[in-house]
Design an enzyme around this catalytic site. Structure first.
Site, PDB file in Angstrom:
ATOM      1  N   ASP A 497       0.828  -1.211   0.000  1.00  0.00           N
ATOM      2  CA  ASP A 497       0.000   0.000   0.000  1.00  0.00           C
ATOM      3  C   ASP A 497       0.862   1.262   0.000  1.00  0.00           C
ATOM      4  O   ASP A 497       2.077   1.226   0.280  1.00  0.00           O
ATOM      5  CB  ASP A 497      -0.914  -0.025   1.241  1.00  0.00           C
ATOM      6  CG  ASP A 497      -2.267   0.607   0.980  1.00  0.00           C
ATOM      7  OD1 ASP A 497      -2.362   1.473   0.100  1.00  0.00           O
ATOM      8  OD2 ASP A 497      -3.230   0.247   1.692  1.00  0.00           O
ATOM      9  N   ASP A 567     -10.881   2.023  -3.421  1.00  0.00           N
ATOM     10  CA  ASP A 567     -11.517   1.732  -2.128  1.00  0.00           C
ATOM     11  C   ASP A 567     -13.035   1.782  -2.246  1.00  0.00           C
ATOM     12  O   ASP A 567     -13.741   1.394  -1.307  1.00  0.00           O
ATOM     13  CB  ASP A 567     -11.054   2.738  -1.067  1.00  0.00           C
ATOM     14  CG  ASP A 567      -9.710   2.330  -0.462  1.00  0.00           C
ATOM     15  OD1 ASP A 567      -9.300   1.175  -0.663  1.00  0.00           O
ATOM     16  OD2 ASP A 567      -9.082   3.170   0.204  1.00  0.00           O
TER      17      ASP A 567
HETATM   18  C1  GLA Z   1      -5.835   1.906   2.032  1.00  0.00           C
HETATM   19  C2  GLA Z   1      -6.265   0.745   1.159  1.00  0.00           C
HETATM   20  C3  GLA Z   1      -7.300  -0.076   1.873  1.00  0.00           C
HETATM   21  C4  GLA Z   1      -6.755  -0.556   3.190  1.00  0.00           C
HETATM   22  C5  GLA Z   1      -6.298   0.624   4.013  1.00  0.00           C
HETATM   23  C6  GLA Z   1      -5.595   0.171   5.261  1.00  0.00           C
HETATM   24  O1  GLA Z   1      -6.825   2.845   2.144  1.00  0.00           O
HETATM   25  O2  GLA Z   1      -6.742   1.200  -0.070  1.00  0.00           O
HETATM   26  O3  GLA Z   1      -7.706  -1.159   1.072  1.00  0.00           O
HETATM   27  O4  GLA Z   1      -5.701  -1.448   2.972  1.00  0.00           O
HETATM   28  O5  GLA Z   1      -5.388   1.448   3.284  1.00  0.00           O
HETATM   29  O6  GLA Z   1      -5.137   1.224   6.015  1.00  0.00           O
END
Ligand code: GLA
Length: 751
Positions: A497, A567
């Protein structure tokens, strides 16, 4: 020095992808359906001639000059009246690689400040080389075997500064695709400063085009938009340190009449994960110039004598069968020549991810309970998302402390993984390697290890700073911490990430005259880390992520075969995102999950997620019995349609525009023996009759509707269409045609 080398296996073959006509001094690059040509003119000017549909001729000299000259256009003195056109001016000639300050006032690709302090840059042809295959440019890029592509290198030099440019063109003979990249070498005794080095310039002979690009933001990534080319400069870019949510490094220049199936489309996609820019300038002469590459805003690179700089690769796809064909060419190119992971060809596990179901609120028992239920439903892997390390119980701490939180995972990570494996599930884990929380052991030990400039406050985002991975010791530290976890545990998947952008771009480890190198060095640092991990753990499935799809670009695909698309897991909103993403990225790269977003029935969420890597992001224990049964069906469908979706050809049948009541897409196998049509009713407008015209079938073949056994010719399905009248099964039962419902139709050709 004039270099001219021809090292091709097809030395005498007239079918060569790259030809050089020595007499006319024309280089011609032919792909499956496109031709691209430029000419070496007097005084070594490299002049663009043509890019478009495939043409057999080499007789292209007329395109050297595209209109009248007037005295406002500066000329090369040596060429005064020698051209036979009235004048040769860089200002009006279509140039192959535009430079700053020497008479071409349109968008420049190259601008170098020399030891005298001026930035006039003027490169002229020196020689060329043609060879089979494709060179390794030392950065993420497409690759090809010797019999799959041919490469042309054009050497050019700025005599005054001894800046030496190599324009690298690779032609994929079996696809309508080519690539360009640029290398700059300092062959002088003095330091040069690169102010701008873009990868690609294409001068179009008119401006009657539209631009298609993908804008967005968090939760709304890669939304397709189309605007007319107009006089002046139109730019998309990122200045955030990564390719970002706001614009994708993709742009298509398309004919006014271009649709999904018809018309010309020139697609450009930069293989780069950092700041970028793509611009089109339409000048007063009604011609348009496209340029693209590393963003020059905030960029400068000090090039010592003997050093070289590589600008990233631009992928160029041409289609005269609309944007649909352009996309399918990108998909094939990326599947065959970009994604390196072995997982590209291997069935991906259906995963259940803890994030939306648990956020930071989990322990080993809860995860094991998820795994038990997921196993019963037929899933393959449990992914433990954010919150397992340091003392992280929310997003305020611990990034950089990559050791397990044993208060949460009692008995440690190995014990948890064993419990999950014993249930019969694989195990995946989340990391955010390029970040650091101020509340972390790492930050307390190394406060200088984050991106910052002297004397200024650091902006904070999501309570975190960005690690200064331009520094090798920082990359080593993170690599070693993660290596320890990954090598000692049975981990099959890593979600990588990246949850904030860069501010105050600077490094305490770099001298003052290199601070503007930070953005690019950061991107190279990311590549170095990804290279190390993917080489150390070739069996791990890496999924890239950046606050959803904030780093969805070809360079990331080079390292990880899938990227979390957004997301936003609402099935209706996802349609726009997935349609946009499909303009250049293949379905097998879309991270897509069924989540607890009950605006649509779980069947619709499954059908939308099936257009991707597929998985779940919910608490499986909380599903109703009916939904559990649906999940079991979906898991089977995933396997049934895996090859068709991952390796088939995509057709965008009805786009999810604002006023569309439904949208539809279709996958067709390469041999056209099978097609899967999916349609979603996006908004409440019940209908009793809905005709969808399929695409990409064989008109001669007879296709059987698997559900009803009805037989239809491909011609009928494409010309007359297929009526997906909903069958009324009773009130309250989701049926196609009601808000948020979906339908899938599988057609199989009769043998
Ligand atoms: C980001 C990712 C999510 C999740 C969060 C965790 O927003 O896109 O899918 O993994 O971080 O903090």
């Amino acid at each position: 020095m004039l270099i001219s080398e021809h090292n091709s296996r097809k030395e005498k073959d007239t079918d060569m992808a790259i030809n050089f006509d020595e007499q006319k001094k024309i280089f011609k690059l032919d792909t499956l359906n496109s031709s691209y040509a430029f000419q070496i003119y007097d005084e070594g000017y490299i002049v663009h001639l043509y890019y478009g549909g495939k043409i057999p001729d080499n007789n292209l000299t007329q395109f050297l000059n595209r209109g009248m000259y007037n005295s406002s256009h500066p000329e090369n003195e040596k060429l005064l009246n020698s051209s036979g056109f009235g004048a040769f001016s860089q200002d009006i000639q279509p140039m192959e690689y535009s430079t700053w300050g020497a008479g071409d006032y349109r968008l420049p690709c190259l601008e170098i400040t020399n030891i005298n302090g001026d930035s006039t840059t003027d490169v002229r042809y020196v020689g060329y080389k043609i060879y089979d295959g494709k060179p390794d440019i030392g950065m993420p890029a497409t690759f090809a075997a010797e019999d799959e592509a041919q490469t042309l290198e054009i050497y050019a030099e700025d005599k005054v500064t001894s800046a030496y440019v190599t324009l690298i063109y690779t032609v994929f003979e079996k696809l309508s695709a080519m690539t360009r990249a640029v290398k700059l070498e300092n062959k002088s005794e003095d330091v040069l400063r690169i102010n701008r080095i873009l990868s690609c310039c294409v001068d179009f002979s008119g401006m009657d085009y539209d631009l298609v690009h993908l804008y967005g933001q968090w939760g709304k990534e890669r939304t397709e938009t189309r605007v007319p080319v107009s006089h002046g400069i139109q730019t998309i870019s990122s200045t955030r340190g990564v390719s970002g949510h706001f614009h994708n490094p993709f742009m298509a220049v398309v004919g006014k009449d271009c649709t999904e199936e018809h018309g010309e489309a020139y697609g450009f996609n930069l293989v780069y994960s950092g700041n970028f820019e793509m611009s089109v300038e339409a000048d007063a002469r009604n011609t348009a110039r496209f340029v693209g590459g590393i963003g020059h805003d905030g960029f400068e690179w000090k090039l010592e004598p003997g050093d070289s700089f590589m600008a990233p690769e631009m992928v160029m796809v041409y289609s005269d069968e609309g944007m649909g064909e352009m996309s399918r060419t990108f998909h094939k190119l990326y599947m065959q020549h970009l994604i390196r992971s072995k997982w590209k060809d291997v069935r991906r596990p259906i995963l259940i991810n803890s994030w939306e179901a648990a956020l930071f609120d989990f322990d080993d028992d809860k995860l094991v309970a998820f795994a038990e239920e997921a196993k019963k439903l037929g899933m393959d892997m449990l992914v433990m998302d954010d919150g397992w390390f340091g003392k992280r119980n929310d997003d305020h701490s611990s990034l950089g402390d990559w050791f397990v939180n044993e208060k949460k995972l009692k008995g440690g990570l190995s014990s948890l993984i064993k419990r999950v494996n014993d249930i019969g599930l694989k195990f995946g884990i989340w990391y955010e390697p390029e970040m650091i929380s101020p509340d972390s052991e790492l930050y307390r030990a190394h406060p200088d290890w984050c991106i910052q400039v002297k004397g200024r406050e650091k902006s904070i985002a999501r309570y975190q700073y960005v690690l200064d991975i331009t520094r090798e010791e920082v990359r080593d530290n993170i690599f070693n911490q993660m290596y320890d976890v990954l090598s000692k545990n049975n981990i099959d998947y890593v979600k990588w990430d990246f949850n904030r952008y860069i501010t105050e771009p600077g490094s305490l480890a770099l001298p003052a005259d290199r601070q503007k190198e930070v953005f690019h060095r950061f991107t190279l640092g990311t590549y170095d880390m990804m290279k190390r991990f993917t080489e150390a753990f070739p069996d791990i499935l890496f999924e890239n992520c950046s606050s959803g799809g904030g780093r969805f670009d070809p360079a990331m695909l080079y390292y990880s075969p899938q990227i979390w698309t957004s997301d936003c897991t609402d099935a209706i909103e996802r349609l726009t995102i997935q349609f946009g993403t499909s303009l250049c990225y293949p379905a097998s790269s879309f991270g897509a999950h069924v989540a607890n977003r009950p605006r649509t029935p779980i069947s619709t969420r499954g059908d939308v997620a099936l257009w991707g890597t597929f998985g779940y992001e919910l608490d499986p224990r909380k599903l109703s019995d009916a939904d559990k049964e649906t999940v079991k069906v979906q898991v089977k469908e995933y396997d049934k349609y895996y090859d068709l979706i991952h390796f088939g050809e995509l057709y965008r049948v009805i786009k999810p525009t604002d006023d569309a009541f439904q949208c539809a897409w279709e996958f067709v196998s390469e041999d056209k023996s099978e097609a899967l049509l999916t349609a979603v009713t996006m908004r409440q407008r019940e209908t009793s009759n809905c005709v969808i015209k399929l695409k990409g079938l064989d008109p001669e073949k007879i296709y059987i509707d698997e559900e009803t056994g009805e037989r239809y010719s491909g011609a009928l399905l494409m010309k007359a269409g297929f009526v997906i009248t909903p069958v009324f099964k009773g009130w309250g039962i989701p049926m196609y045609g009601t808000d948020g419902s979906s339908i899938k139709k599988h057609f199989v050709a009769e043998k």
